[in-house]
Write a protein that holds these residues in place. Structure first.
Motif, PDB file in Angstrom:
ATOM      1  N   ALA A   1       0.835  -1.202   0.000  1.00 47.06           N
ATOM      2  CA  ALA A   1       0.000   0.000   0.000  1.00 47.06           C
ATOM      3  C   ALA A   1       0.869   1.251   0.000  1.00 47.06           C
ATOM      4  CB  ALA A   1      -0.914   0.004   1.221  1.00 47.06           C
TER       5      ALA A   1
ATOM      6  N   LYS B   1       0.697   6.924   3.339  1.00 45.59           N
ATOM      7  CA  LYS B   1      -0.228   8.052   3.426  1.00 45.59           C
ATOM      8  C   LYS B   1       0.543   9.291   3.863  1.00 45.59           C
ATOM      9  CE  LYS B   1      -4.706   9.200   5.232  1.00 45.59           C
ATOM     10  NZ  LYS B   1      -5.859   8.729   5.972  1.00 45.59           N
TER      11      LYS B   1
ATOM     12  N   LYS C   1      -2.703  12.162  -4.956  1.00 42.18           N
ATOM     13  CA  LYS C   1      -3.549  11.072  -4.458  1.00 42.18           C
ATOM     14  C   LYS C   1      -4.098  10.244  -5.619  1.00 42.18           C
ATOM     15  CE  LYS C   1      -3.543  12.099  -0.040  1.00 42.18           C
ATOM     16  NZ  LYS C   1      -3.185  11.151   0.996  1.00 42.18           N
TER      17      LYS C   1
ATOM     18  N   GLU D   1      -4.859   7.269  -5.953  1.00 44.86           N
ATOM     19  CA  GLU D   1      -5.875   6.280  -5.595  1.00 44.86           C
ATOM     20  C   GLU D   1      -7.298   6.857  -5.614  1.00 44.86           C
ATOM     21  OE1 GLU D   1      -4.337   7.994  -1.644  1.00 44.86           O
ATOM     22  OE2 GLU D   1      -3.536   7.532  -3.620  1.00 44.86           O
ATOM     23  N   HIS D   2      -7.429   8.190  -5.610  1.00 46.79           N
ATOM     24  CA  HIS D   2      -8.740   8.839  -5.649  1.00 46.79           C
ATOM     25  C   HIS D   2      -9.014   9.516  -6.996  1.00 46.79           C
ATOM     26  CE1 HIS D   2      -9.444   8.050  -1.455  1.00 46.79           C
ATOM     27  NE2 HIS D   2      -8.359   8.714  -1.102  1.00 46.79           N
TER      28      HIS D   2
END
Length: 141
Positions: free
Chosen positions: A2, A5, A92, A94-95
């Motif tokens: 992953a 963040k 980001k 992933e968004h």
């Protein structure tokens, strides 16, 4: 594996950014902050990574209802902080699919954004905080 963040403070630029050294009399004066940008509501989207749910943006939440009533009577006192959709996609990925064709993504001020949306506003004030990392090109002579 992953992705790590990153806190928003590391992804946005601007005055008051955590970690900035304070200026003293020997430093050059800080540049004045540009005024907020007024954008059309249909060009803005809330942060898809925001942990708040739609239930947090209802009149059942007393704090949200109070803020919405304040915005109705006095307007938007503080602009939201937003990034361009391109900068957001880089920061980001992933968004990326969640923002569709919006031009701006609210990073700080999602409650103000949702209140303005519920009030039927057509315009919204933002401060753009895109961090553009310079591209480094290496040439061998």
């Amino acid at each position: 594996m992953a992705a790590t963040k990153k806190p928003w403070v590391d992804l946005i630029d601007g005055p008051g950014k955590a970690g900035k050294k304070s200026t003293d009399s020997t430093d050059q004066p800080a540049k004045p902050e540009p005024p907020p940008t007024t954008v059309y509501m249909h060009t803005v989207i809330g942060n898809p990574g925001n942990p708040r749910t739609e239930l947090d943006y209802t009149d059942e939440d007393a704090e949200f209802r109070e803020m919405k009533d304040s915005m109705r009577s006095v307007g938007q006192l503080q602009p939201a902080v937003a990034m361009s959709s391109d900068a957001f996609r880089r920061a980001k990925p992933e968004h990326a699919d969640a923002i569709g064709d919006a031009e701006w993504v609210v990073i700080l001020g999602n409650r103000r954004y949702h209140a303005a949306k519920q009030l039927g506003w057509t315009k919204f004030e933002i401060r753009v905080r895109d961090r553009v990392k310079p591209r480094v090109s290496w040439r061998v002579s």
